[in-house]
Design an enzyme around this catalytic site. Structure first.
Site, mmCIF file in Angstrom:
data_model
loop_
_atom_site.group_PDB
_atom_site.id
_atom_site.type_symbol
_atom_site.label_atom_id
_atom_site.label_comp_id
_atom_site.label_asym_id
_atom_site.label_seq_id
_atom_site.Cartn_x
_atom_site.Cartn_y
_atom_site.Cartn_z
ATOM 1 C CD GLU A 3 18.246 29.631 51.580
ATOM 2 O OE1 GLU A 3 18.001 30.606 50.840
ATOM 3 O OE2 GLU A 3 17.912 28.471 51.292
ATOM 4 C CD GLU A 17 14.055 26.767 52.809
ATOM 5 O OE1 GLU A 17 14.263 26.926 51.589
ATOM 6 O OE2 GLU A 17 14.023 27.702 53.618
#
Ligand code: FCB
Length: 447
Positions: free
Chosen positions: A174, A354
């Site tokens: 991320e 995720e």
């Protein structure tokens, strides 16, 4: 009997589809200063007053460092085919460059070997936000190009040591969060609030990713190499032209800013124009390095965003169901996102690296009721099945998270685990969602 409203999807998942669970080093390991580990920017950030909601830190976290065998057994009980974890750079290189800390590498050796001994594939992430503090102090961390080069050195060290056994390497987790939450909004480490810095950081992260891809491959690993992005469809709150433009800009800053250089060799022109003087300095050759072909794209999906010209940022449609983070529950967004990636980028195979939710669980006498999490997971798994049925190449799904853990600026107040952790005793208790996932994996084939 009528079918359950969110029963597992009837469609079978493709052969070899990987079911997994995920964590990250800083959020679970603890042992913050043990066996030669150096401090990270998150260790320092937690010490600053007012940064973490409950004033806590990652010093002990889930004590995973000392409970490794127990946690490996938990993964084996769950029946996952893969475990996604991250490697703490300051455990491997305490000062972020130069000397390698052998006990740090030895811990990851034990982790990887313990997974393999249980038939679980190790999916490693090299950078899940815990930058060695020395790099921040010496030259401003990711603000400096230096850090991208140091990251590639570190990737080479890990690649040489673990590359023969790890099943998958992700460079970064991320980069948007690191750049924007860490350097523009200043709510995550290192707590800087300056947009020009954030955009320069985003470029250096992507450059570091590209250099690390080369370094991993040069280290001789046969493992697929990729990157993990957090992506959310950005919807306009109303049909007004202003809201549509805001949604396009949010998509530009949050998604296309990362996807375009990775897969199209350029930054999006509309976002560059919007940034003006806040756009990063880019050197010749950077975009070639960033655009190195990768073997997979990891997608972290939690919610959609709803853009409104009148508001700075709003993660939920008014009146929608939200999690304990205030994030909208919107499974259809995952199907939409996966189809969009497939259509606009023709990416390499996708993994949901995720997906999960924080809820206030009801814990009583050895059982934990988390029906809202179980349903969230079941509905999102069904959304993945739908994308696959529509032709998207998705190869795996990882629940965030195996354990309740240190949820960054929220501390221990937000629980994402399918296994409850009692932070006073360290005791682990599988929640109802873990029992569901275990049965689901057994029924759908453990890859
Ligand atoms: C993601 C992070 C992960 C966790 C979840 C809830 O952005 O990658 O570490 O905090 O959110």
């Amino acid at each position: 009997m009528p079918p359950e409203p969110s029963a597992p999807p009837p469609r079978p998942f493709p052969a070899g589809f990987v079911w997994g669970a995920a964590t990250s080093a800083f959020q679970v390991e603890g042992a913050a200063a043990q066996d030669g580990k150096g401090p990270s920017i998150w260790d320092a950030f937690c010490r600053e007053a007012g940064r973490i909601a409950d004033g806590s830190s990652g010093e002990v976290a889930c004590d995973h460092y000392h409970r490794l065998e127990e946690d490996l057994d938990l993964l084996a009980w769950l029946g996952v085919g893969a475990y996604r974890f991250s490697i703490a750079w300051p455990r491997v290189q305490p000062a972020g460059s130069g000397a390698v800390n052998e006990p740090g590498l030895a811990f990851y050796d034990r982790l990887v070997d313990g997974l393999l001994a249980r038939g679980i594939r190790p999916f490693a992430t090299l950078y899940h936000w815990d930058l060695p503090l020395a790099l921040q102090e010496r030259h401003g961390g990711w603000r400096s190009r230096e850090t991208a080069h140091r990251f590639a050195d570190y990737a080479a060290i890990v690649g040489r040591r673990l590359g023969d056994r790890v099943a998958s390497f992700a460079t970064l987790n991320e980069p948007w969060v690191v750049a924007v939450l860490g350097h523009e909004r200043g709510v995550f480490a290192p707590g800087i609030a300056d947009r020009a810095t954030a955009m320069q950081v985003s470029h250096h992260l992507l450059l570091g990713h590209g250099l690390a891809v080369d370094a991993l491959r040069a280290a001789g690993t046969a493992a697929p190499v990729g990157i993990v992005l957090n992506l959310s469809p950005a919807h306009a709150r109303t049909t007004s032209a202003e809201d549509a433009a805001k949604a396009r800009l949010e998509d530009g800053l949050g998604a296309r800013w990362y996807l375009d250089p990775l897969f199209k060799g350029r930054y999006p022109a509309d976002v560059l124009a919007h940034l003006g003087p806040d756009a990063p300095a880019i050197r010749d050759g950077d975009l070639q390095a960033i655009g190195r072909p990768i073997d997979f794209l990891g997608v972290n999906y939690y919610m959609r965003t709803v853009a409104s010209a009148g508001e700075p940022w709003s993660p939920a449609q008014a009146g929608a169901a939200v999690t304990d983070m205030g994030w909208e529950v919107y499974p259809a967004g995952l199907t939409e996102l996966l189809e969009r990636l497939h259509r606009d980028y023709a990416p390499p195979p996708l993994y949901i690296t995720e997906n999960g939710a924080a809820f206030k669980d009801l814990a009583a006498a050895g059982a934990v009721e988390d029906e809202d999490r179980r349903r969230y997971l079941a509905d999102h798994v069904a959304a993945v099945a739908e994308a696959i049925a529509r032709g998207v190449d998705v190869r795996g799904y990882f629940v965030w998270s195996l354990l309740d853990n240190f949820e960054w600026a929220s501390g221990y107040e937000k629980r994402f685990g399918i296994v409850r952790v009692d932070f006073a005793t360290g005791e682990r208790t599988p929640k109802r969602s873990a029992h569901w996932y275990r049965q689901f994996i057994a029924a759908n084939g453990r890859a």
